[in-house]
Motif scaffolding. Structure first.
Motif, mmCIF file in Angstrom:
data_model
loop_
_atom_site.group_PDB
_atom_site.id
_atom_site.type_symbol
_atom_site.label_atom_id
_atom_site.label_comp_id
_atom_site.label_asym_id
_atom_site.label_seq_id
_atom_site.Cartn_x
_atom_site.Cartn_y
_atom_site.Cartn_z
ATOM 1 N N LEU A 140 11.946 32.973 42.014
ATOM 2 C CA LEU A 140 12.711 33.718 41.106
ATOM 3 C C LEU A 140 14.262 33.057 41.536
ATOM 4 N N TRP A 141 14.471 33.318 42.908
ATOM 5 C CA TRP A 141 15.859 32.731 43.178
ATOM 6 C C TRP A 141 16.161 31.432 43.238
ATOM 7 N N VAL A 142 15.212 30.485 43.635
ATOM 8 C CA VAL A 142 15.204 28.969 43.019
ATOM 9 C C VAL A 142 15.520 28.847 41.652
ATOM 10 N N ASN A 143 14.983 29.329 40.731
ATOM 11 C CA ASN A 143 15.194 29.375 39.204
ATOM 12 C C ASN A 143 16.522 29.923 38.869
ATOM 13 N N VAL A 144 17.011 31.004 39.553
ATOM 14 C CA VAL A 144 18.286 31.629 39.288
ATOM 15 C C VAL A 144 19.303 30.557 39.924
ATOM 16 N N LEU A 145 19.415 30.146 41.086
ATOM 17 C CA LEU A 145 20.271 29.157 41.608
ATOM 18 C C LEU A 145 20.388 27.976 41.027
ATOM 19 N N GLY A 146 19.225 27.377 40.601
ATOM 20 C CA GLY A 146 19.187 26.211 39.673
ATOM 21 C C GLY A 146 19.925 26.288 38.304
ATOM 22 N N GLY A 169 24.991 25.714 35.226
ATOM 23 C CA GLY A 169 26.081 25.983 34.286
ATOM 24 C C GLY A 169 27.514 25.649 35.145
ATOM 25 N N ALA A 170 27.553 25.518 36.303
ATOM 26 C CA ALA A 170 28.858 24.990 36.940
ATOM 27 C C ALA A 170 28.779 23.425 36.550
ATOM 28 N N ALA A 206 22.820 33.925 34.984
ATOM 29 C CA ALA A 206 23.143 33.136 36.089
ATOM 30 C C ALA A 206 24.014 31.924 35.576
ATOM 31 N N VAL A 207 23.415 31.451 34.540
ATOM 32 C CA VAL A 207 24.268 30.140 33.855
ATOM 33 C C VAL A 207 25.292 30.710 33.237
ATOM 34 N N TRP A 208 25.536 31.636 32.632
ATOM 35 C CA TRP A 208 26.796 32.432 32.024
ATOM 36 C C TRP A 208 27.505 32.602 32.837
ATOM 37 N N ALA A 209 27.292 33.306 33.886
ATOM 38 C CA ALA A 209 28.190 33.699 35.123
ATOM 39 C C ALA A 209 28.766 32.487 35.753
ATOM 40 N N ALA A 210 28.080 31.659 36.096
ATOM 41 C CA ALA A 210 28.554 30.132 36.827
ATOM 42 C C ALA A 210 29.395 29.452 35.761
#
Length: 147
Positions: A55-61, A66-67, A130-134
Motif C-alpha cells: 500500500l505504502w509503496v504504491n502511495v509513495l510511487g 505527481g511531483a 497522493a498524486v493530487w497532493a504531490a
C-alpha cells in the motif's frame, strides 16, 4: 524492389529510434522493481495480514510521479529519455498494482473479507489522492519560488 523491401528501411529506422527509449524503460524498470523488492524484504507482510508495505509503496510511487510530472512538464526542460526512464521505468517498476490484486485475492482467501474490501477500495483512492497532493504541493513550491 518489392513494396515489402521498400518499407524495410523505414521499419529499421523506427526500431532504431525507439531502441534507446525501450532500453531506458527496461533499466529503469529493473531499478524500480529492485527498490520495491527491497521494501518488501525490509518490511515483510505475514501471510493473511494487511499488506501495508505494498500500500505504502504504491502511495509513495504515485506521490513521486505527481511531483515528477510537474517538474518535467511545467517547470524544467528534461532530457527526452528522463520521462521514460524514471516515470515509466523506475516508478512503473516500483509501484505494483499486480501485487495489489494478488494481495486482495490473498486476503479474500484467508477469510479477511473486510480487510480485502478495504484494501481494494482504499488503494486507488489513496494513490490518486497522493498524486493530487504531490502535484499541488510541487506546483506551490516551484511557482512560489519563481514569483
Amino acid at each position: 524492389m518489392t513494396a515489402a523491401e521498400a518499407g524495410r528501411p523505414r521499419v529499421r529506422s523506427a526500431v532504431r529510434a525507439q531502441a534507446p527509449v525501450v532500453g531506458v524503460v527496461a533499466v529503469g524498470g529493473g531499478v524500480g522493481a529492485a527498490a520495491r523488492y527491497a521494501a518488501v524484504v525490509w518490511w515483510p507482510t505475514p501471510a493473511g495480514s494487511f499488506p501495508w508495505t505494498i500500500l505504502w509503496v504504491n502511495v509513495l510511487g504515485c506521490a513521486v510521479i505527481g511531483a515528477f510530472m510537474v517538474i518535467v512538464a511545467e517547470a524544467r526542460t528534461a532530457h527526452r529519455l528522463l520521462r521514460p526512464f524514471f516515470g515509466t521505468g523506475v516508478l512503473g517498476g516500483f509501484t505494483t498494482f499486480s501485487t495489489y490484486a494478488v494481495d486482495v485475492r490473498g486476503l479474500f482467501e484467508a477469510g479477511r473479507h473486510a480487510s480485502a474490501l478495504l484494501y481494494l477500495a482504499a488503494t486507488p483512492v489513496v494513490a490518486l489522492a497522493a498524486v493530487w497532493a504531490a502535484t499541488a504541493a510541487t506546483r506551490r513550491a516551484l511557482f512560489r519560488r519563481q514569483s
